[in-house]
Design a protein around this motif. Structure first.
Motif, PDB file in Angstrom:
ATOM      1  N   THR A   1       0.858  -1.180   0.000  1.00 54.24           N
ATOM      2  CA  THR A   1       0.000   0.000   0.000  1.00 54.24           C
ATOM      3  C   THR A   1       0.899   1.236   0.000  1.00 54.24           C
ATOM      4  O   THR A   1       2.113   1.149   0.233  1.00 54.24           O
ATOM      5  CB  THR A   1      -0.900   0.038   1.235  1.00 54.24           C
ATOM      6  N   ARG A   2       0.316   2.391  -0.236  1.00 55.11           N
ATOM      7  CA  ARG A   2       1.100   3.626  -0.200  1.00 55.11           C
ATOM      8  C   ARG A   2       1.715   3.850   1.186  1.00 55.11           C
ATOM      9  O   ARG A   2       2.853   4.290   1.321  1.00 55.11           O
ATOM     10  CB  ARG A   2       0.213   4.815  -0.572  1.00 55.11           C
ATOM     11  N   ASP A   3       0.946   3.577   2.243  1.00 52.70           N
ATOM     12  CA  ASP A   3       1.456   3.766   3.605  1.00 52.70           C
ATOM     13  C   ASP A   3       2.622   2.825   3.884  1.00 52.70           C
ATOM     14  O   ASP A   3       3.630   3.220   4.491  1.00 52.70           O
ATOM     15  CB  ASP A   3       0.343   3.552   4.630  1.00 52.70           C
TER      16      ASP A   3
ATOM     17  N   ALA B   1      10.197   2.844   2.868  1.00 50.54           N
ATOM     18  CA  ALA B   1      10.999   3.608   1.901  1.00 50.54           C
ATOM     19  C   ALA B   1      11.252   2.804   0.634  1.00 50.54           C
ATOM     20  O   ALA B   1      12.374   2.683   0.159  1.00 50.54           O
ATOM     21  CB  ALA B   1      12.324   4.057   2.520  1.00 50.54           C
ATOM     22  N   VAL B   2      10.177   2.216   0.107  1.00 59.17           N
ATOM     23  CA  VAL B   2      10.262   1.475  -1.150  1.00 59.17           C
ATOM     24  C   VAL B   2       9.253   2.078  -2.124  1.00 59.17           C
ATOM     25  O   VAL B   2       8.363   2.832  -1.745  1.00 59.17           O
ATOM     26  CB  VAL B   2       9.960  -0.027  -0.971  1.00 59.17           C
ATOM     27  N   GLY B   3       9.400   1.749  -3.393  1.00 56.88           N
ATOM     28  CA  GLY B   3       8.410   2.153  -4.364  1.00 56.88           C
ATOM     29  C   GLY B   3       7.231   1.200  -4.351  1.00 56.88           C
ATOM     30  O   GLY B   3       7.321   0.070  -3.838  1.00 56.88           O
ATOM     31  N   THR B   4       6.128   1.626  -4.897  1.00 51.36           N
ATOM     32  CA  THR B   4       4.939   0.782  -4.909  1.00 51.36           C
ATOM     33  C   THR B   4       5.055  -0.371  -5.906  1.00 51.36           C
ATOM     34  O   THR B   4       4.174  -1.224  -5.953  1.00 51.36           O
ATOM     35  CB  THR B   4       3.687   1.616  -5.238  1.00 51.36           C
ATOM     36  N   ALA B   5       6.135  -0.405  -6.698  1.00 52.66           N
ATOM     37  CA  ALA B   5       6.358  -1.530  -7.606  1.00 52.66           C
ATOM     38  C   ALA B   5       7.233  -2.609  -6.987  1.00 52.66           C
ATOM     39  O   ALA B   5       7.526  -3.619  -7.626  1.00 52.66           O
ATOM     40  CB  ALA B   5       6.997  -1.043  -8.908  1.00 52.66           C
ATOM     41  N   VAL B   6       7.650  -2.414  -5.728  1.00 53.65           N
ATOM     42  CA  VAL B   6       8.486  -3.400  -5.029  1.00 53.65           C
ATOM     43  C   VAL B   6       7.570  -4.326  -4.232  1.00 53.65           C
ATOM     44  O   VAL B   6       6.858  -3.870  -3.330  1.00 53.65           O
ATOM     45  CB  VAL B   6       9.490  -2.716  -4.086  1.00 53.65           C
ATOM     46  N   PRO B   7       7.558  -5.630  -4.530  1.00 50.54           N
ATOM     47  CA  PRO B   7       6.667  -6.535  -3.791  1.00 50.54           C
ATOM     48  C   PRO B   7       7.096  -6.694  -2.340  1.00 50.54           C
ATOM     49  O   PRO B   7       8.270  -6.510  -1.995  1.00 50.54           O
ATOM     50  CB  PRO B   7       6.790  -7.857  -4.562  1.00 50.54           C
ATOM     51  N   LEU B   8       6.128  -7.043  -1.511  1.00 50.76           N
ATOM     52  CA  LEU B   8       6.379  -7.302  -0.095  1.00 50.76           C
ATOM     53  C   LEU B   8       6.281  -8.792   0.187  1.00 50.76           C
ATOM     54  O   LEU B   8       5.486  -9.506  -0.435  1.00 50.76           O
ATOM     55  CB  LEU B   8       5.361  -6.569   0.782  1.00 50.76           C
ATOM     56  N   LEU B   9       7.078  -9.249   1.149  1.00 44.05           N
ATOM     57  CA  LEU B   9       6.899 -10.569   1.732  1.00 44.05           C
ATOM     58  C   LEU B   9       6.061 -10.417   2.992  1.00 44.05           C
ATOM     59  O   LEU B   9       6.295  -9.508   3.789  1.00 44.05           O
ATOM     60  CB  LEU B   9       8.241 -11.209   2.092  1.00 44.05           C
ATOM     61  N   LEU B  10       5.089 -11.305   3.159  1.00 47.70           N
ATOM     62  CA  LEU B  10       4.266 -11.336   4.364  1.00 47.70           C
ATOM     63  C   LEU B  10       4.504 -12.671   5.056  1.00 47.70           C
ATOM     64  O   LEU B  10       4.286 -13.731   4.472  1.00 47.70           O
ATOM     65  CB  LEU B  10       2.786 -11.191   4.028  1.00 47.70           C
TER      66      LEU B  10
ATOM     67  N   ALA C   1      10.066  -5.596   2.576  1.00 52.11           N
ATOM     68  CA  ALA C   1      10.345  -5.551   1.142  1.00 52.11           C
ATOM     69  C   ALA C   1      11.037  -6.841   0.703  1.00 52.11           C
ATOM     70  O   ALA C   1      12.009  -7.281   1.325  1.00 52.11           O
ATOM     71  CB  ALA C   1      11.221  -4.347   0.816  1.00 52.11           C
ATOM     72  N   ALA C   2      10.529  -7.438  -0.372  1.00 49.33           N
ATOM     73  CA  ALA C   2      11.045  -8.730  -0.829  1.00 49.33           C
ATOM     74  C   ALA C   2      12.496  -8.649  -1.278  1.00 49.33           C
ATOM     75  O   ALA C   2      13.226  -9.644  -1.203  1.00 49.33           O
ATOM     76  CB  ALA C   2      10.174  -9.274  -1.962  1.00 49.33           C
TER      77      ALA C   2
END
Length: 254
Positions: free
Chosen positions: A198-200, A206-215, A236-237
């Motif tokens: 998400t944007r938040d 401090a990543v861009g919204t095109a960087v996937p996240l690991l949950l 951040a992945a």
């Protein structure tokens, strides 16, 4: 060359220079003025840098300009738990894993509050939906860079007994506090998924919204297999390398 190809070409060229090590993590990138003086168009430079921000190559910091984001992967092995389940351990799993790599790993408590258990958390803890729980939110960082956002839930009475309801960073980590309170964390189940931020979340990490996240969702159980903690980690992945090594396979798998 069409305008969209111009900024994409510039962004790719700058990304290649970052990947080649010409601009290491923390280094300042050429200013807009410098690139314009080299023959680039202002709109091309602006759009190229926006693209690099979204892709996680750079971050824009007030009074510092555009700097290269540190994308060095941090190895987080499953075995990080073994060395910290001691009453006298000064480090939690995150600090222990980062210290082994010579990194300045920090854990900061952001908020601690009593709330009601969401359905999924209640199910994982084996308590009734809406039952009181203590929710702890903390940031796992390398230096000042937030790498993970961690949110953990504990049954309220147990949290009070273990001193987990106070808004402070726990010395030795949660597992150390459990051990000091006479509770032995013995089992951990981890489930790993991925999604876009998400944007938040992008702002905090401090990543861009095109960087996937690991949950990562981890449920910790005591020696009697009673669930004692539900932890959700978002990171951040491109900065996290989860290591599940030396796992027993059993005789039937040999």
């Amino acid at each position: 060359m069409p305008a969209h190809q111009q900024w994409q070409d510039l962004a790719d060229r700058l990304a290649a220079r970052i990947d080649a090590g010409e601009f290491p993590p923390g280094a300042k990138m050429p200013t807009n003025k410098q690139l314009i003086e080299e023959g680039e168009q202002k709109t091309t430079v602006d759009r190229a840098y926006r693209d690099l921000v979204e892709r996680g190559y750079v971050v824009r910091r007030p009074r510092h300009g555009t700097v290269v984001r540190d994308r060095t992967p941090i190895r987080v092995p499953l075995s990080r738990y073994r060395g910290v389940i001691r009453p006298d351990s000064p480090l939690g799993p995150w600090q222990a894993a980062t210290a082994e790599q010579g990194l300045d790993g920090r854990m900061k408590a952001i908020s601690v509050d009593q709330t009601t258990a969401p359905m999924a958390v209640a199910e994982a803890l084996g308590i009734a939906p809406g039952a009181p729980v203590i929710r702890r939110t903390r940031h796992a960082s390398i230096g000042d860079d937030v790498v993970q956002v961690q949110t953990a839930w504990y049954e309220a009475t147990l949290a009070a007994e273990l001193g987990l309801d106070a808004p402070v960073t726990i010395s030795g980590g949660i597992y150390g506090a459990m051990k000091r309170g006479g509770l032995t964390p013995r089992w951990a189940d981890e489930h790993v998924t991925a999604r876009m931020p998400t944007r938040d979340e992008a702002a905090v990490l401090a990543v861009g919204t095109a960087v996937p996240l690991l949950l990562v969702q981890r449920v910790t159980r005591d020696a009697a297999r009673r669930p004692v903690e539900v932890l959700q980690v978002v990171g951040a992945a491109d900065r996290l390398e989860l290591i599940y090594d030396d796992l027993p396979l059993g005789d039937e798998a040999l």
